[in-house]
Write an enzyme that holds these catalytic residues in place. Structure first.
Site, PDB file in Angstrom:
ATOM      1  N   ASP A   1      -9.301  -4.251  -5.254  1.00 38.24           N
ATOM      2  CA  ASP A   1      -8.692  -3.583  -4.107  1.00 38.24           C
ATOM      3  C   ASP A   1      -9.489  -2.324  -3.758  1.00 38.24           C
ATOM      4  O   ASP A   1      -9.692  -1.452  -4.597  1.00 38.24           O
ATOM      5  CB  ASP A   1      -7.245  -3.210  -4.433  1.00 38.24           C
ATOM      6  CG  ASP A   1      -6.457  -2.777  -3.214  1.00 38.24           C
ATOM      7  OD1 ASP A   1      -6.976  -1.962  -2.424  1.00 38.24           O
ATOM      8  OD2 ASP A   1      -5.326  -3.243  -3.049  1.00 38.24           O
TER       9      ASP A   1
ATOM     10  N   SER B   1       0.820  -1.197   0.000  1.00 35.28           N
ATOM     11  CA  SER B   1       0.000   0.000   0.000  1.00 35.28           C
ATOM     12  C   SER B   1       0.864   1.262   0.000  1.00 35.28           C
ATOM     13  O   SER B   1       1.622   1.477  -0.927  1.00 35.28           O
ATOM     14  CB  SER B   1      -0.958  -0.047   1.178  1.00 35.28           C
ATOM     15  OG  SER B   1      -2.053   0.795   0.935  1.00 35.28           O
TER      16      SER B   1
ATOM     17  N   HIS C   1      -7.422  -5.872   0.012  1.00 36.27           N
ATOM     18  CA  HIS C   1      -6.295  -4.935  -0.040  1.00 36.27           C
ATOM     19  C   HIS C   1      -5.003  -5.692   0.226  1.00 36.27           C
ATOM     20  O   HIS C   1      -4.693  -6.031   1.361  1.00 36.27           O
ATOM     21  CB  HIS C   1      -6.518  -3.842   1.006  1.00 36.27           C
ATOM     22  CG  HIS C   1      -5.546  -2.713   0.922  1.00 36.27           C
ATOM     23  ND1 HIS C   1      -5.184  -2.110  -0.257  1.00 36.27           N
ATOM     24  CD2 HIS C   1      -4.861  -2.063   1.896  1.00 36.27           C
ATOM     25  CE1 HIS C   1      -4.327  -1.138  -0.018  1.00 36.27           C
ATOM     26  NE2 HIS C   1      -4.116  -1.095   1.290  1.00 36.27           N
TER      27      HIS C   1
END
Length: 528
Positions: A468, A249, A498
């Site tokens: 996602d 991320s 995610h």
């Protein structure tokens, strides 16, 4: 306080893990391109290495420092159930880095590290550095509990993580106390009246002023580029010729910036759940509105409910909460803003969708307890009502990075309608967040978008998941393109959630083969 949707590796769950794997000591080795041990640790006072183009030469006192790895203590500033001392096999140390890289011989800042040495020392490749996202997530607190998911990598890598500057044990940014934080979560984050708007923006301004008062010394130096420079110093001090890295991320942005600054030193880098490097300040929020609405649509479709009908149901619930919050068994009320956060949280992972079903059903029947529990987990509320500083760090790093500043007038005239069209549920929240997030921020931002072009770097594996919610799949394609031809290698995971690593044999096996054996997959490979 406003709060942008965090781009954490495994959402809040990644930071709620604690556990133990293997031990380490202060000795370090490094590996050549074939994974063979070839070098010994630098001696104290070793001459500094050659600086990368455009980067300052660091003094030997920093590049040759010997880390004093010791048994880890409980992370004091990383709150929650993960704030426990890991098992005795983990060890921690404090690295000295320049507070201001423009003054490399000046004042230093401490960077907290944690490490567990490779289980198969004879086949050790080197160190594998992790960042689990946020920004603002503690790697020192998060790595031990998630290490079971990296057992195969641990066989040949030292598992290493750190608290980036301004985070947890690395001079955490602190902006306000828990009482003020709790009050901020009760504010209307989608203001409907001039009075609500003023309260919302006044709180945002007060938050930045509190950061300046309590953490002014570090506030201008916590941006992603400086964290990337810290990673290169970590690489040198641990004795690795190349940086091997697994970033999730926000950690993908950090990895991309590292590759741009130090392309010749980028080894095997994996970027999973990718932040779009081409998105400016409003674009990032718009991407998140798109991603979470897409995940919510997919959630309703999985239940046999039309996305339009499901969205209308949630909007109706949020409108009702805007007028009158719901009671809960916790003795606190569920507001519209808290309910929205409570809905966001289980969208991070498909296996949490049943929880969302129960929470929405209970809220429709007048009980906000389950949604409140979800929101408070995300917001980092402890059982005693206190909050950590993770969100302080997230906001400070974000606002140090971006030059983007948006006024309330611009939200009303432009962004609110656009974002609401993208997502009737999340759009209004994220549109108003533009005005509040960096409102009257006390230090300027660095750039409109991060620079990640890395010509000459070795292939970098970029992993995007089609469903996602926090970092939409389109960002992975943009990252692969911006890294450059022959550098960015796109791996697509058809699925939800995610972060892809550990959620399927195809993606996990491809990443493992790349990190362990240097096998670069074909650009555009698809899993799932």
């Amino acid at each position: 306080m406003t709060m942008r949707v965090r781009a954490g590796a495994l959402a809040a769950a990644a930071l709620l893990l604690a556990g133990a794997v293997a031990g380490c000591d202060s000795g370090t080795d490094k590996a050549d391109a074939d994974g063979k041990n070839t070098a010994r640790p630098s001696a104290p006072g070793a001459a500094p290495g050659k600086a990368a183009p455009g980067e300052p030469t660091l003094p030997a006192a920093l590049t040759g420092q010997q880390l004093d790895f010791k048994r880890c203590k409980p992370p004091v500033k990383a709150r929650g159930s993960y704030a426990q001392a890991p098992g005795g096999q983990w060890q921690c140390a404090l690295l000295k880095a320049p507070l201001d890289y423009r003054k490399p011989t000046g004042e230093t800042i401490g960077i907290a590290l944690i490490r567990a040495k490779a289980l198969d020392g004879d086949r050790r490749i080197g160190s594998l550095l992790f960042n689990f996202g946020g920004p603002g997530g503690s790697g020192v607190a998060g790595l031990p509990g998630s290490a079971d998911g990296f057992k195969k990598l641990h066989s040949r890598y030292d598992l290493v993580s750190f608290d980036p500057r301004g985070v947890a044990e690395s001079s955490a940014v602190v902006c306000r106390d828990s009482k003020r934080t709790a009050a901020s979560f009760r504010l209307d984050s989608t203001p409907d009246t001039p009075e609500e708007e003023k309260a919302y923006l006044d709180d945002s301004t007060a938050f930045g002023a509190g950061c300046a008062k309590k953490s002014g010394k570090v506030l201008a130096h916590v941006g992603t580029a400086n964290a990337a420079r810290d990673m290169d110093l970590i690489r040198q001090v641990l004795g690795d010729d190349k940086l091997h890295y697994l970033g999730f991320s926000y950690g993908t942005e950090l990895g991309g910036v590292y590759a741009h600054l130090f392309p010749a030193r980028a080894g095997r880098l994996v970027l999973d759940a990718v932040v779009d490097p081409s998105a400016d300040y409003p674009g990032h929020s718009r991407n998140q509105a798109l991603g979470f609405q897409r995940a919510l649509d997919n959630y309703f479709k999985s239940r046999g409910i039309g996305a339009k009908d499901g969205t209308a149901r949630v909007v109706k619930l949020l409108d009702r909460l805007d007028r009158k919050p719901l009671p809960t068994t916790q003795g606190r009320t569920l507001t519209q803003s808290l309910a929205l956060t409570g809905i966001i949280t289980p969208l991070y992972a498909k296996d949490q969708w049943p929880y969302l079903t129960k929470a929405l059903d209970e809220a429709d029947n007048g009980d906000g307890s389950r949604l409140l529990m979800s929101a408070e987990s995300y917001n980092g509320r402890d059982e005693d009502g206190s909050y950590g500083t993770r969100d302080h760090s997230q906001r400070a790093i974000s606002c140090a990075d971006t030059t983007g500043r948006v006024t309330a007038a611009e939200v009303r005239s432009r962004h609110l309608a656009e974002f609401t069209k993208v997502s009737p549920v999340f759009g209004p929240y994220l549109a108003w967040d533009l005005a509040g997030w960096c409102a009257n921020w006390p230090v300027p931002g660095e750039s409109e978008t991060p620079e990640v072009a890395a010509p000459g770097a070795a292939p970098i594996l970029v992993v995007g998941t089609t469903g996602d919610p926090a970092t939409p799949y389109e960002g992975a394609k943009k990252m692969a393109d911006e890294l450059g031809a022959g550098v960015g290698v796109l791996l697509t995971n058809k699925g939800e959630g995610h972060g892809a690593y550990g959620n399927g044999a195809c993606v996990t096996g491809t990443v493992d083969a790349y990190l362990l054996d240097g096998k670069v997959p074909a650009n555009g490979k698809t899993c799932g």
